[in-house]
Scaffold this active site. Structure first.
Site, PDB file in Angstrom:
ATOM      1  N   ASP A 136       0.853  -1.110   0.018  1.00  0.00           N
ATOM      2  CA  ASP A 136      -0.071  -0.150  -0.015  1.00  0.00           C
ATOM      3  C   ASP A 136       1.025   1.452  -0.049  1.00  0.00           C
ATOM      4  O   ASP A 136       1.754   1.427   0.908  1.00  0.00           O
ATOM      5  CB  ASP A 136      -1.000   0.091   1.237  1.00  0.00           C
ATOM      6  CG  ASP A 136      -1.811   1.258   1.241  1.00  0.00           C
ATOM      7  OD1 ASP A 136      -2.904   0.966   0.907  1.00  0.00           O
ATOM      8  OD2 ASP A 136      -1.269   2.313   1.719  1.00  0.00           O
TER       9      ASP A 136
ATOM     10  N   TYR B 186       2.932  10.110  -0.423  1.00  0.00           N
ATOM     11  CA  TYR B 186       3.959   9.561   0.201  1.00  0.00           C
ATOM     12  C   TYR B 186       5.528   9.838  -0.253  1.00  0.00           C
ATOM     13  O   TYR B 186       6.515   9.907   0.220  1.00  0.00           O
ATOM     14  CB  TYR B 186       4.082   8.004   0.522  1.00  0.00           C
ATOM     15  CG  TYR B 186       2.778   7.416   1.092  1.00  0.00           C
ATOM     16  CD1 TYR B 186       1.903   8.398   1.945  1.00  0.00           C
ATOM     17  CD2 TYR B 186       2.414   6.229   1.219  1.00  0.00           C
ATOM     18  CE1 TYR B 186       0.695   8.000   2.625  1.00  0.00           C
ATOM     19  CE2 TYR B 186       1.330   5.825   1.970  1.00  0.00           C
ATOM     20  CZ  TYR B 186       0.387   6.688   2.467  1.00  0.00           C
ATOM     21  OH  TYR B 186      -0.855   6.093   3.175  1.00  0.00           O
TER      22      TYR B 186
ATOM     23  N   LYS C 153      -2.974   5.850  -4.181  1.00  0.00           N
ATOM     24  CA  LYS C 153      -3.986   6.637  -3.802  1.00  0.00           C
ATOM     25  C   LYS C 153      -3.743   7.758  -4.811  1.00  0.00           C
ATOM     26  O   LYS C 153      -2.692   8.338  -5.215  1.00  0.00           O
ATOM     27  CB  LYS C 153      -4.014   6.865  -2.577  1.00  0.00           C
ATOM     28  CG  LYS C 153      -4.150   5.672  -1.640  1.00  0.00           C
ATOM     29  CD  LYS C 153      -4.028   6.300  -0.309  1.00  0.00           C
ATOM     30  CE  LYS C 153      -3.831   4.926   0.732  1.00  0.00           C
ATOM     31  NZ  LYS C 153      -2.348   4.308   0.861  1.00  0.00           N
TER      32      LYS C 153
ATOM     33  N   HIS D 182      -7.392   9.626  -1.886  1.00  0.00           N
ATOM     34  CA  HIS D 182      -6.811   9.632  -0.491  1.00  0.00           C
ATOM     35  C   HIS D 182      -7.673  10.392   0.603  1.00  0.00           C
ATOM     36  O   HIS D 182      -7.832   9.973   1.911  1.00  0.00           O
ATOM     37  CB  HIS D 182      -5.535  10.147  -0.686  1.00  0.00           C
ATOM     38  CG  HIS D 182      -4.551   9.995   0.440  1.00  0.00           C
ATOM     39  ND1 HIS D 182      -3.190   9.742   0.012  1.00  0.00           N
ATOM     40  CD2 HIS D 182      -4.780   9.412   1.709  1.00  0.00           C
ATOM     41  CE1 HIS D 182      -2.444   9.343   1.346  1.00  0.00           C
ATOM     42  NE2 HIS D 182      -3.215   9.017   2.164  1.00  0.00           N
TER      43      HIS D 182
END
Length: 294
Positions: free
Chosen positions: A46, A51, A80, A114
């Protein structure tokens, strides 16, 4: 595949019940984490554009598959959509194609929004539906969607969300959101399933762990799995990585489940309630909380 270790989503595809999260990991570390995880039994990874480590995930995916003799179909990959790409159909699809390039794949198994960005997530969902129809995502869903967001989405969606990823651990349960997802057969997935480490010193859970000859983390993950969740704990340490996956050989009884449930404080992580979206066009560090990012 072991049915106990996988769940069937509402569109019929199988999703592993335990995966690896990579939040707060830089690209080099992420590559090593993903490659190591795939070589040691993990099949769910994931990540997210926010990120800033999709490149590391893509490299780790290739390395791990090569070393473990896996095919792309053996791995369930989630990413996401960044908030700054939401609301504009063409921009979202263009940016998602760039994400696929970083991930070194032509599809993801699960694509999530997200956050339900105000006045934008319905248009964003329309783009996700077309991505799903085009085969670039095997399933689509939301992340951090509450009852109001989900109800609005379900009223307008042509493709029903398959997953809702929410903050869930012994200290926060979000019961109304959980109940709606269960009613609508939307798979629940727990981010921060170990409470960002803040629940690992709870005496109640320590006692249960000692009884089962398991770690506190294993008991917490087992508690969530028995409620039907998919869990994505993060660890860069090999021993803990293996430990987090070793949660299918014991069962918590009703009293143990209730004892852990009584730890509920119904409080989000500190950063969550201070979340601000800066609109950073670079797609990284758009989550601001006490200077620590997302």
């Amino acid at each position: 595949m072991d049915e106990q270790r996988n769940v069937k989503l509402n569109n019929g595809i199988l999703m592993p019940r335990v995966g690896l999260g990579v939040w707060k990991s830089l690209n080099d570390e992420t590559q090593q984490m993903v490659a190591t995880a795939l070589q040691n039994g993990y099949r769910l990874i994931d990540t997210a554009k926010q990120y800033g480590n999709e490149t590391g995930v893509g490299a780790g995916l290739q390395e791990g598959m090569n070393k473990a003799n896996l095919k792309r179909a053996d791995v369930f990959l989630t990413t996401k959509i960044w908030n700054g790409d939401q609301g504009d159909y063409d921009q979202l699809r263009k940016s998602f194609n760039e994400q696929l390039g970083k991930l070194q794949t032509d599809y993801v198994d699960l694509l999530l929004l997200h956050w339900p960005v105000f006045d934008k997530y319905l248009e964003s969902w329309r783009a996700l539906e077309d991505i799903y129809r085009d085969g670039q995502a095997k399933a689509i869903g939301g992340c951090n969607f509450n009852v109001d967001h989900l109800t609005n989405l379900l009223d307008h969606a042509e493709v029903k969300p398959a997953v809702n990823q929410i903050e869930f651990n012994p200290r926060i349960h979000q019961p109304d959101t959980v109940a709606l997802c269960q009613k609508e057969k939307i798979q629940l997935e727990a981010w921060s399933p170990l409470g960002n480490g803040q629940t690992l010193n709870e005496p109640v859970i320590k006692d249960i762990a000692a009884k089962h000859h398991k770690s506190v983390a294993q008991v917490e993950l087992r508690w969530e799995l028995q409620q039907g969740f998919v869990v994505i704990p993060k660890s860069s340490h090999f021993a803990r990585m293996r430990e987090n996956l070793d949660v299918f050989d014991f069962q918590l009884d009703a009293d143990e489940m209730e004892a852990i449930a009584e730890l509920d404080q119904e409080k989000h992580s500190i950063w969550y309630n201070k979340f601000k979206w800066s609109g950073n066009p670079d797609g990284v560090d758009d989550y601001i909380a006490d200077g620590n990012g997302f």
